[in-house]
Design an enzyme around this catalytic site. Sequence first.
Site, PDB file in Angstrom:
ATOM      1  N   LYS A 195       0.885  -1.215   0.095  1.00 22.89           N
ATOM      2  CA  LYS A 195       0.033   0.041  -0.062  1.00 22.89           C
ATOM      3  C   LYS A 195       0.902   1.248   0.238  1.00 22.89           C
ATOM      4  CE  LYS A 195      -3.195   2.699   2.775  1.00 22.89           C
ATOM      5  NZ  LYS A 195      -3.635   3.156   3.973  1.00 22.89           N
ATOM      6  N   GLY A 231      -8.171   9.304   8.987  1.00 21.23           N
ATOM      7  CA  GLY A 231      -8.558   9.417  10.490  1.00 21.23           C
ATOM      8  C   GLY A 231      -9.405  10.567  10.712  1.00 21.23           C
ATOM      9  N   ASN A 259      -9.590   2.094   9.212  1.00 25.57           N
ATOM     10  CA  ASN A 259      -8.782   1.493  10.343  1.00 25.57           C
ATOM     11  C   ASN A 259      -9.325   2.241  11.596  1.00 25.57           C
ATOM     12  OD1 ASN A 259      -5.327   1.369  11.164  1.00 25.57           O
ATOM     13  ND2 ASN A 259      -7.039   0.926  12.533  1.00 25.57           N
ATOM     14  N   THR A 260      -9.069   3.543  11.802  1.00 24.83           N
ATOM     15  CA  THR A 260      -9.648   4.560  12.926  1.00 24.83           C
ATOM     16  C   THR A 260     -11.242   4.098  13.252  1.00 24.83           C
ATOM     17  OG1 THR A 260      -8.085   5.961  12.165  1.00 24.83           O
ATOM     18  CG2 THR A 260      -9.578   6.673  13.991  1.00 24.83           C
ATOM     19  N   ALA A 278      -9.350   5.738   3.328  1.00 25.35           N
ATOM     20  CA  ALA A 278      -9.111   6.766   4.278  1.00 25.35           C
ATOM     21  C   ALA A 278     -10.338   7.599   4.502  1.00 25.35           C
ATOM     22  CB  ALA A 278      -7.757   7.506   3.959  1.00 25.35           C
ATOM     23  N   GLY A 279     -10.531   8.371   5.783  1.00 27.36           N
ATOM     24  CA  GLY A 279     -11.720   9.005   6.169  1.00 27.36           C
ATOM     25  C   GLY A 279     -12.942   8.428   6.205  1.00 27.36           C
TER      26      GLY A 279
END
Lengths: 65, 257
Positions: free
Chosen positions: B96, B157, B206-207, B184-185
């Site tokens: 990645k 994040g 992830n977050t 992301a986001g």
Amino acid sequence: MTLLLNGAPQDIAAKTLAEALAELGYAGKIVATAVNGEFVPARKRTELKLNDGDRIEVVAPMQGG
Amino acid sequence: MASFYGFAPQNPLFLGTAQYPSPAILAEAVKRSGAEIVTVSLRREAAGGAEGQAFWTLIRELGVKVLPNTAGCHTVKEAVTTAQMAREVFGTDWIKLEVIGEDDTLQPDVIALVEAARILSDDGFKVFPYTTEDIVVGGRLLDAGCEVLMPWGAPIGSGRGLNNPYGLRTMRQHFPDIPLVVDAGIGLPSHAAQAMELGYDGILLNTAVAKAGDPAAMAEAFALAIRAGRLAFGAQPIEARDMAAPSTPVMGKAFLA
């Protein structure tokens, strides 16, 4: 000689990268290495001679996103 | 079912492994999400340290495919060297590719990204580039050898969801045959569902799971949302319209006025 190991000064007796890893306690661990910003594959560690002031990076698996 | 460099997961959730309250909760979240691919990274290991070894053992026990990242890299050289180290440590040619261009938004430096993608693709890597929704950059990344594109939804994040649904829809239409992953986001399962409804092939997050009050439950919620969104895309949603259109047939209604 004195190296920079992961950014911190470190005195070692080893002459090669493989010897340095053993001396520093990385033997048997899953790590990857770079010297002065260049990747050094595991198979080349025994032939890679170190010089005073070399910057060694030793990295291991870590959580990531 | 989209295929990412020949691997076609049943569940196209790419789950990050960072920021969980504990390794046990991480493992539970991965299992409950049904994710078949997790993202991992590399960090300095202290002499005598065992943290990285323990983490790697945990991941291997989960039996999932790993996608190492180049998180935190700001230059082509850093990203390429990190990718080379990751290939050796994790035993995979998947990477990645992140080359960060700006620290407030963690926006990719797309110019450096294309250059790094070319170097790594030429060296046999299977590159998953973290990019923006810019279709010109997307085209350059494909020219550089990428077979997957991963545009951001919003800054890493931030949990804002899809900042630019128009741009993401355009990208989907422009690259109908390229596997596309929103990376992301993402903050909520509804954001993931929205991306899948647009026809995206996967979600990387992830977050939103790791920092939830109950990460394992949130992981399952995301899996359900991704499944729902994909099913909905395949089912061909209706077009939105401004005025009402009665759903109950008017013909035959009793005249009671």
